[in-house]
Write a protein that holds these residues in place. Structure first.
Motif, mmCIF file in Angstrom:
data_model
loop_
_atom_site.group_PDB
_atom_site.id
_atom_site.type_symbol
_atom_site.label_atom_id
_atom_site.label_comp_id
_atom_site.label_asym_id
_atom_site.label_seq_id
_atom_site.Cartn_x
_atom_site.Cartn_y
_atom_site.Cartn_z
ATOM 1 N N GLN A 126 17.975 40.297 -53.689
ATOM 2 C CA GLN A 126 17.874 41.532 -52.928
ATOM 3 C C GLN A 126 16.658 41.507 -52.011
ATOM 4 O OE1 GLN A 126 20.242 43.898 -52.878
ATOM 5 N NE2 GLN A 126 21.342 42.513 -54.234
ATOM 6 N N PRO A 127 16.863 41.815 -50.738
ATOM 7 C CA PRO A 127 15.733 41.909 -49.822
ATOM 8 C C PRO A 127 14.994 43.228 -50.027
ATOM 9 C CG PRO A 127 17.758 42.469 -48.674
ATOM 10 C CD PRO A 127 18.146 42.043 -50.078
ATOM 11 N N ASP A 128 13.817 43.323 -49.450
ATOM 12 C CA ASP A 128 13.063 44.580 -49.461
ATOM 13 C C ASP A 128 13.734 45.566 -48.504
ATOM 14 O OD1 ASP A 128 10.995 43.706 -51.233
ATOM 15 O OD2 ASP A 128 10.139 42.556 -49.582
ATOM 16 N N THR A 129 13.437 46.850 -48.663
ATOM 17 C CA THR A 129 13.988 47.888 -47.799
ATOM 18 C C THR A 129 12.950 48.268 -46.752
ATOM 19 O OG1 THR A 129 15.304 48.754 -49.620
ATOM 20 C CG2 THR A 129 14.952 50.223 -47.750
ATOM 21 N N PRO A 130 13.308 48.195 -45.468
ATOM 22 C CA PRO A 130 12.356 48.571 -44.425
ATOM 23 C C PRO A 130 11.862 50.003 -44.603
ATOM 24 C CG PRO A 130 14.304 47.543 -43.463
ATOM 25 C CD PRO A 130 14.600 47.785 -44.919
ATOM 26 N N GLY A 131 10.557 50.190 -44.461
ATOM 27 C CA GLY A 131 9.967 51.523 -44.546
ATOM 28 C C GLY A 131 9.457 51.906 -45.914
ATOM 29 N N VAL A 132 9.993 51.315 -46.969
ATOM 30 C CA VAL A 132 9.528 51.625 -48.320
ATOM 31 C C VAL A 132 8.132 51.010 -48.486
ATOM 32 C CG1 VAL A 132 9.925 51.240 -50.782
ATOM 33 C CG2 VAL A 132 11.843 51.775 -49.287
ATOM 34 N N ASP A 133 7.200 51.792 -49.012
ATOM 35 C CA ASP A 133 5.803 51.351 -49.138
ATOM 36 C C ASP A 133 5.238 50.916 -47.794
ATOM 37 O OD1 ASP A 133 5.835 51.812 -51.904
ATOM 38 O OD2 ASP A 133 6.598 49.804 -52.300
ATOM 39 N N ASP A 134 5.586 51.651 -46.749
ATOM 40 C CA ASP A 134 5.181 51.307 -45.396
ATOM 41 C C ASP A 134 3.660 51.377 -45.242
ATOM 42 O OD1 ASP A 134 6.328 50.829 -42.601
ATOM 43 O OD2 ASP A 134 4.873 52.436 -42.250
ATOM 44 N N PRO A 135 3.055 50.341 -44.668
ATOM 45 C CA PRO A 135 1.596 50.345 -44.505
ATOM 46 C C PRO A 135 1.107 51.163 -43.313
ATOM 47 C CG PRO A 135 2.478 48.277 -43.714
ATOM 48 C CD PRO A 135 3.633 49.060 -44.301
ATOM 49 N N GLY A 136 2.027 51.793 -42.577
ATOM 50 C CA GLY A 136 1.628 52.638 -41.456
ATOM 51 C C GLY A 136 1.755 51.931 -40.118
ATOM 52 N N PRO A 137 1.121 52.498 -39.100
ATOM 53 C CA PRO A 137 1.259 51.942 -37.759
ATOM 54 C C PRO A 137 0.624 50.560 -37.647
ATOM 55 C CG PRO A 137 -0.334 53.748 -37.772
ATOM 56 C CD PRO A 137 0.259 53.668 -39.146
ATOM 57 N N GLY A 138 1.048 49.822 -36.641
ATOM 58 C CA GLY A 138 0.469 48.505 -36.383
ATOM 59 C C GLY A 138 1.526 47.451 -36.156
ATOM 60 N N ARG A 139 1.068 46.310 -35.745
ATOM 61 C CA ARG A 139 1.954 45.191 -35.432
ATOM 62 C C ARG A 139 2.495 44.515 -36.684
ATOM 63 N NH1 ARG A 139 -0.461 41.821 -30.353
ATOM 64 N NH2 ARG A 139 0.350 43.294 -28.837
ATOM 65 N N ARG A 140 3.720 44.025 -36.548
ATOM 66 C CA ARG A 140 4.360 43.255 -37.612
ATOM 67 C C ARG A 140 4.580 41.831 -37.133
ATOM 68 N NH1 ARG A 140 3.517 48.488 -38.745
ATOM 69 N NH2 ARG A 140 4.466 49.105 -40.686
ATOM 70 N N LEU A 141 4.521 40.881 -38.045
ATOM 71 C CA LEU A 141 4.812 39.479 -37.750
ATOM 72 C C LEU A 141 6.131 39.136 -38.420
ATOM 73 C CD1 LEU A 141 3.204 37.010 -36.424
ATOM 74 C CD2 LEU A 141 2.856 36.269 -38.780
ATOM 75 N N GLY A 142 7.066 38.592 -37.658
ATOM 76 C CA GLY A 142 8.349 38.158 -38.201
ATOM 77 C C GLY A 142 8.356 36.651 -38.344
ATOM 78 N N VAL A 143 8.883 36.166 -39.477
ATOM 79 C CA VAL A 143 8.859 34.737 -39.768
ATOM 80 C C VAL A 143 10.243 34.269 -40.206
ATOM 81 C CG1 VAL A 143 7.761 32.955 -41.187
ATOM 82 C CG2 VAL A 143 6.441 34.968 -40.512
ATOM 83 N N ASP A 144 10.754 33.241 -39.524
ATOM 84 C CA ASP A 144 12.016 32.604 -39.886
ATOM 85 C C ASP A 144 11.684 31.218 -40.430
ATOM 86 O OD1 ASP A 144 14.877 32.121 -40.012
ATOM 87 O OD2 ASP A 144 14.591 30.818 -38.270
ATOM 88 N N VAL A 145 11.801 31.043 -41.737
ATOM 89 C CA VAL A 145 11.397 29.802 -42.395
ATOM 90 C C VAL A 145 12.562 28.821 -42.434
ATOM 91 C CG1 VAL A 145 10.544 28.772 -44.540
ATOM 92 C CG2 VAL A 145 9.739 31.039 -43.834
ATOM 93 N N GLY A 146 12.309 27.642 -41.913
ATOM 94 C CA GLY A 146 13.261 26.550 -42.016
ATOM 95 C C GLY A 146 12.609 25.380 -42.730
ATOM 96 N N THR A 147 13.368 24.349 -42.998
ATOM 97 C CA THR A 147 12.793 23.192 -43.672
ATOM 98 C C THR A 147 12.032 22.293 -42.701
ATOM 99 O OG1 THR A 147 14.873 22.010 -43.411
ATOM 100 C CG2 THR A 147 14.521 23.160 -45.511
ATOM 101 N N VAL A 148 12.288 22.438 -41.397
ATOM 102 C CA VAL A 148 11.638 21.615 -40.381
ATOM 103 C C VAL A 148 10.700 22.436 -39.499
ATOM 104 C CG1 VAL A 148 12.058 20.107 -38.389
ATOM 105 C CG2 VAL A 148 13.590 20.029 -40.361
ATOM 106 N N ARG A 149 11.121 23.669 -39.173
ATOM 107 C CA ARG A 149 10.354 24.531 -38.269
ATOM 108 C C ARG A 149 10.293 25.951 -38.813
ATOM 109 N NH1 ARG A 149 13.730 21.449 -35.331
ATOM 110 N NH2 ARG A 149 15.317 23.052 -35.423
ATOM 111 N N ILE A 150 9.273 26.685 -38.352
ATOM 112 C CA ILE A 150 9.112 28.093 -38.697
ATOM 113 C C ILE A 150 9.035 28.874 -37.383
ATOM 114 C CG2 ILE A 150 7.646 29.821 -39.810
ATOM 115 C CD1 ILE A 150 6.530 27.497 -41.564
ATOM 116 N N GLY A 151 9.992 29.767 -37.180
ATOM 117 C CA GLY A 151 9.979 30.611 -35.992
ATOM 118 C C GLY A 151 9.120 31.830 -36.235
#
Length: 168
Positions: A5-30
């Motif tokens: 199960q993934p986390d639910t967006p907004g639950v335990d939200d840390p408030g305003p500010g920038r988010r970093l999105g990460v796509d993990v692969g075995t060769v590269r990370i987007g």
């Protein structure tokens, strides 16, 4: 593999500010980042994956940590690969490992987001834009990170809107 199960967006939200999105692969990370209002995701870069499960943190982890500092990140969102039935793939272990290392090094909240079909959507969008497949490999992971993060941002906005309406 069992359902994860993934986390639910907004639950335990840390408030305003920038988010970093990460796509993990075995060769590269987007990597993608949001604006300060956490509304729009944009691509940042593709990081070569070097850290294995039993290795010390390598240049890839160092770079992700540096990006959290450079962009003054409030929350990190890591894509959790699942199949259409919600079962975890072997790649879930990779994603969780990277998430753990980022959390340990930064102390930031790190969330696991559903990333089903994000690479497919990103590849189709790039193909539609006329990017050839060979050249596109360099950017597909960034595009997938944008899809993961944008989906999280949209879910967060909806969650916070519903929460505000229910308080009224």
């Amino acid at each position: 593999m069992a359902q994860v199960q993934p986390d639910t967006p907004g639950v335990d939200d840390p408030g305003p500010g920038r988010r970093l999105g990460v796509d993990v692969g075995t060769v590269r990370i987007g990597v993608a980042v949001s604006d300060r209002d956490a509304r729009l995701a944009t691509p940042v870069e593709t990081v070569e994956r070097v850290t294995g499960f039993k290795d010390r943190d390598g240049a890839d982890i160092d770079r992700l940590v540096a990006l959290t500092e450079d962009y003054d990140i409030t929350e990190v969102v890591v894509g959790m690969p699942r199949d259409l039935q919600g079962n975890g793939s072997k790649s879930v272990k990779h994603a969780k490992e990277i998430a753990f290392r980022i959390r340990r090094r930064t102390g930031l909240p790190v969330r696991m987001a559903d990333e089903r079909l994000t690479t497919v959507v990103a590849a189709n969008a790039m193909r539609s834009a006329g990017t050839n497949e060979k050249r596109g490999r360099k950017f597909i992971d960034q595009a997938a990170a944008v899809e993961i993060l944008q989906s999280w941002l949209d879910g967060r906005a909806n969650y916070l809107k519903d929460l505000k309406e229910n308080e009224s």
